[in-house]
Scaffold this active site. Sequence first.
Site, PDB file in Angstrom:
ATOM      1  N   LYS A 150      45.727  45.078  50.475  1.00 35.68           N
ATOM      2  CA  LYS A 150      44.564  45.857  50.044  1.00 35.68           C
ATOM      3  C   LYS A 150      43.270  45.070  50.289  1.00 35.68           C
ATOM      4  O   LYS A 150      42.286  45.596  50.806  1.00 35.68           O
ATOM      5  CB  LYS A 150      44.727  46.190  48.548  1.00 35.68           C
ATOM      6  CG  LYS A 150      43.601  46.972  47.992  1.00 35.68           C
ATOM      7  CD  LYS A 150      42.907  46.512  46.756  1.00 35.68           C
ATOM      8  CE  LYS A 150      42.949  45.361  45.970  1.00 35.68           C
ATOM      9  NZ  LYS A 150      41.768  44.928  45.259  1.00 35.68           N
ATOM     10  N   ASN A 151      43.278  43.777  49.942  1.00 31.70           N
ATOM     11  CA  ASN A 151      42.050  42.986  50.091  1.00 31.70           C
ATOM     12  C   ASN A 151      41.666  42.791  51.565  1.00 31.70           C
ATOM     13  O   ASN A 151      40.487  42.642  51.885  1.00 31.70           O
ATOM     14  CB  ASN A 151      42.199  41.624  49.411  1.00 31.70           C
ATOM     15  CG  ASN A 151      42.162  41.750  47.892  1.00 31.70           C
ATOM     16  OD1 ASN A 151      41.818  42.808  47.368  1.00 31.70           O
ATOM     17  ND2 ASN A 151      42.528  40.684  47.194  1.00 31.70           N
TER      18      ASN A 151
ATOM     19  N   ARG B 280      31.685  36.977  37.616  1.00 26.84           N
ATOM     20  CA  ARG B 280      31.713  37.425  39.013  1.00 26.84           C
ATOM     21  C   ARG B 280      30.321  37.642  39.611  1.00 26.84           C
ATOM     22  O   ARG B 280      29.974  38.748  40.024  1.00 26.84           O
ATOM     23  CB  ARG B 280      32.578  38.679  39.171  1.00 26.84           C
ATOM     24  CG  ARG B 280      33.949  38.488  38.591  1.00 26.84           C
ATOM     25  CD  ARG B 280      34.881  39.578  38.995  1.00 26.84           C
ATOM     26  NE  ARG B 280      35.451  39.350  40.328  1.00 26.84           N
ATOM     27  CZ  ARG B 280      36.344  40.143  40.878  1.00 26.84           C
ATOM     28  NH1 ARG B 280      36.757  41.204  40.248  1.00 26.84           N
ATOM     29  NH2 ARG B 280      36.793  39.877  42.079  1.00 26.84           N
TER      30      ARG B 280
ATOM     31  N   ARG C 159      44.562  51.220  41.646  1.00 30.51           N
ATOM     32  CA  ARG C 159      43.535  50.584  42.488  1.00 30.51           C
ATOM     33  C   ARG C 159      44.163  49.558  43.432  1.00 30.51           C
ATOM     34  O   ARG C 159      43.677  49.350  44.548  1.00 30.51           O
ATOM     35  CB  ARG C 159      42.487  49.857  41.623  1.00 30.51           C
ATOM     36  CG  ARG C 159      41.459  50.771  40.997  1.00 30.51           C
ATOM     37  CD  ARG C 159      40.357  49.952  40.352  1.00 30.51           C
ATOM     38  NE  ARG C 159      39.781  49.006  41.296  1.00 30.51           N
ATOM     39  CZ  ARG C 159      39.216  47.854  40.980  1.00 30.51           C
ATOM     40  NH1 ARG C 159      39.132  47.479  39.726  1.00 30.51           N
ATOM     41  NH2 ARG C 159      38.715  47.063  41.907  1.00 30.51           N
TER      42      ARG C 159
ATOM     43  N   ASP D 291      45.515  35.869  41.896  1.00 32.03           N
ATOM     44  CA  ASP D 291      46.007  37.244  41.767  1.00 32.03           C
ATOM     45  C   ASP D 291      47.503  37.310  41.430  1.00 32.03           C
ATOM     46  O   ASP D 291      48.022  38.382  41.143  1.00 32.03           O
ATOM     47  CB  ASP D 291      45.730  38.029  43.064  1.00 32.03           C
ATOM     48  CG  ASP D 291      44.255  38.383  43.193  1.00 32.03           C
ATOM     49  OD1 ASP D 291      43.522  38.276  42.202  1.00 32.03           O
ATOM     50  OD2 ASP D 291      43.828  38.777  44.296  1.00 32.03           O
TER      51      ASP D 291
ATOM     52  N   CYS E 112      37.201  44.715  38.753  1.00 32.19           N
ATOM     53  CA  CYS E 112      37.962  44.225  37.603  1.00 32.19           C
ATOM     54  C   CYS E 112      37.110  43.307  36.745  1.00 32.19           C
ATOM     55  O   CYS E 112      36.389  42.461  37.263  1.00 32.19           O
ATOM     56  CB  CYS E 112      39.174  43.435  38.096  1.00 32.19           C
ATOM     57  SG  CYS E 112      40.466  44.456  38.765  1.00 32.19           S
TER      58      CYS E 112
HETATM   59  C1  UD1 Z   1      38.559  38.171  46.209  1.00 33.79           C
HETATM   60  C2  UD1 Z   1      39.687  39.150  46.029  1.00 33.79           C
HETATM   61  C3  UD1 Z   1      40.303  39.017  44.639  1.00 33.79           C
HETATM   62  C4  UD1 Z   1      40.724  37.573  44.399  1.00 33.79           C
HETATM   63  C5  UD1 Z   1      39.577  36.613  44.682  1.00 33.79           C
HETATM   64  C6  UD1 Z   1      39.998  35.157  44.616  1.00 33.79           C
HETATM   65  C7  UD1 Z   1      38.987  40.980  47.436  1.00 33.79           C
HETATM   66  C8  UD1 Z   1      38.538  42.388  47.517  1.00 33.79           C
HETATM   67  N1  UD1 Z   1      39.179  40.496  46.202  1.00 33.79           N
HETATM   68  O1  UD1 Z   1      37.571  38.497  45.226  1.00 33.79           O
HETATM   69  O2  UD1 Z   1      41.437  39.868  44.562  1.00 33.79           O
HETATM   70  O3  UD1 Z   1      41.111  37.429  43.048  1.00 33.79           O
HETATM   71  O4  UD1 Z   1      39.051  36.846  45.999  1.00 33.79           O
HETATM   72  O5  UD1 Z   1      41.024  34.890  45.491  1.00 33.79           O
HETATM   73  O6  UD1 Z   1      39.227  40.332  48.434  1.00 33.79           O
HETATM   74  N2  UD1 Z   1      31.615  33.291  42.787  1.00 33.79           N
HETATM   75  C9  UD1 Z   1      30.325  32.920  42.425  1.00 33.79           C
HETATM   76  N3  UD1 Z   1      29.304  33.429  43.163  1.00 33.79           N
HETATM   77  C10 UD1 Z   1      29.485  34.279  44.205  1.00 33.79           C
HETATM   78  C11 UD1 Z   1      30.813  34.645  44.565  1.00 33.79           C
HETATM   79  C12 UD1 Z   1      31.874  34.131  43.836  1.00 33.79           C
HETATM   80  O7  UD1 Z   1      30.136  32.149  41.499  1.00 33.79           O
HETATM   81  O8  UD1 Z   1      28.506  34.699  44.817  1.00 33.79           O
HETATM   82  C13 UD1 Z   1      32.762  32.775  42.005  1.00 33.79           C
HETATM   83  C14 UD1 Z   1      33.506  33.891  41.254  1.00 33.79           C
HETATM   84  O9  UD1 Z   1      32.854  34.208  40.038  1.00 33.79           O
HETATM   85  C15 UD1 Z   1      34.866  33.275  41.081  1.00 33.79           C
HETATM   86  C16 UD1 Z   1      35.045  32.442  42.353  1.00 33.79           C
HETATM   87  O10 UD1 Z   1      33.740  32.258  42.905  1.00 33.79           O
HETATM   88  O11 UD1 Z   1      34.875  32.429  39.961  1.00 33.79           O
HETATM   89  C17 UD1 Z   1      35.910  33.093  43.409  1.00 33.79           C
HETATM   90  O12 UD1 Z   1      35.442  34.412  43.684  1.00 33.79           O
HETATM   91  P1  UD1 Z   1      35.590  35.083  45.116  1.00 33.79           P
HETATM   92  O13 UD1 Z   1      36.515  34.260  45.946  1.00 33.79           O
HETATM   93  O14 UD1 Z   1      34.261  35.407  45.634  1.00 33.79           O
HETATM   94  O15 UD1 Z   1      36.341  36.444  44.731  1.00 33.79           O
HETATM   95  P2  UD1 Z   1      36.100  37.873  45.350  1.00 33.79           P
HETATM   96  O16 UD1 Z   1      35.734  37.765  46.780  1.00 33.79           O
HETATM   97  O17 UD1 Z   1      35.271  38.673  44.438  1.00 33.79           O
END
Ligand code: UD1
Length: 440
Positions: free
Chosen positions: A25-26, A126, A401, A309, A121
């Site tokens: 999905k991701n 985030r 989802r 995850d 979620c």
């Molecule tokens: C993606 C995945 C999600 C998975 C996560 C971590 C998708 C659609 N979702 O989410 O299923 O759990 O990777 O493997 O691919 N962060 C910041 N600032 C930012 C961006 C991230 O501080 O601008 C922090 C987040 O709060 C978190 C960490 O970085 O603590 C990792 O987040 P990130 O890898 O960005 O997750 P997603 O891309 O949202």
Amino acid sequence: MITNEHMLIEQSEKLSGEVSVFGAKNAVLVTMASTILASGKFIFYNVPASTDVLYMISLLESLGAHIIFNRIENILYINSSSITLWRVCPEIMKKMRASILVMGPLLARFGKAEIALPGGCVIGARPIDYHIKNFEKMGAIIGNEHNYLKVSSNRLQPQTIVLEYPSVGATENIMMAATSVKGTTKIINAALEPEVLDLVKVLKKMGAIIEVQAPGIIIIQGGKYLSPIEHEIVPDRLEAGALLLAAAITGGSVTIKNARAHDMDVFLLKLEQMGHTIQLGQNGITLHACQDPKAVSFKTAPYPGFPTDLQAPMMAAQCLAQGKAVIEETVFENRLVHVRELQKMGAQIEVYHTKAIITGVDELYGASVIASDIRASCALALVGLAAKGITIMTGIHHWRRGYELLETKLNHLGANIQVAYGKPMPVIQKTNRLAKELER
Ligand code: UD1
């Protein structure tokens, strides 16, 4: 979409048999966002009809894309030629966090994007600061007007981007934008999750020049003309993980036909440390469950570490293992919400900030539980398979989802999971004490 759908999960016999998993999905979501980068007809195979994918279809359609989704064969056709808009309305953006992934492609195609802040979620703060800061570094002007984030740039500049943390979304967003930027963009401390590498594959097929170097460096030579492609989405390691854990928790034996072991090495190692036998073959990954599994400790980390995850689903398996497991969540600060629900089923878990200490028990009991996010729903369903009696899970929209037909696949392996509508009947939790009293 929140519905009054709920799931009834019966204690299961040992699961056995073979199943395949859908594309991740991701990976699908970001690949769909990447179609904005080129104009023409794309075809994607093994696409799950999970709700997030349907949301992303609505998002791209709202920008002008023509999309046909063959849900029987899981083939997605996207014609991106007709995309003429760059504004994404809050109704769509708020449904899932991955909607932020259209920011980079829209900036690349139109030099502007207007998006509301994303939802998704609730597993932590985030923020999206890595996305914003680094688009600014590349020359974008970013403002906030009437709850829209407005991003624009006449011409993005190539840069060396250093991520404070290997964020999956920020790596993907910056990489997609950088394909349009003449010159060399380097992302240091980039995320290298299998879904990110699948996007690299997609962009390279489209004509981008991208090199991935260890440890965590992605180099993009941007400015190449990109064309539409056909692509089979990488198999979902998280769905595969859920199915392997279902075999483990019921003491069964299951083969996941198209799963890729090298996408889930640390997870498989932990299953082996519990005592389960893992066989890798041409036929996929097979788990033969150990009948008295041992508890194992782990902490989540960016790839190739233990995936956040799979933290909740793996915790489910620890609840019935022998001994104590210490699980530390390091990726998201609020990702232990499922603990409260597992405790309702008789699990012994203590939480200290982002750490959970689980003491295995002999039996768990069906209860009425609420899924709070996608992977929490998976954990609760897994415990439901092993718990005495019936578990009633609400919050099914989270399950929908993340997974298509996972309950059907589990039933095919021998589980008894029913989906029902209306107000669920409460389950009286039969704790050890209550069970003894009832036996008298
Ligand atoms: C993606 C995945 C999600 C998975 C996560 C971590 C998708 C659609 N979702 O989410 O299923 O759990 O990777 O493997 O691919 N962060 C910041 N600032 C930012 C961006 C991230 O501080 O601008 C922090 C987040 O709060 C978190 C960490 O970085 O603590 C990792 O987040 P990130 O890898 O960005 O997750 P997603 O891309 O949202």
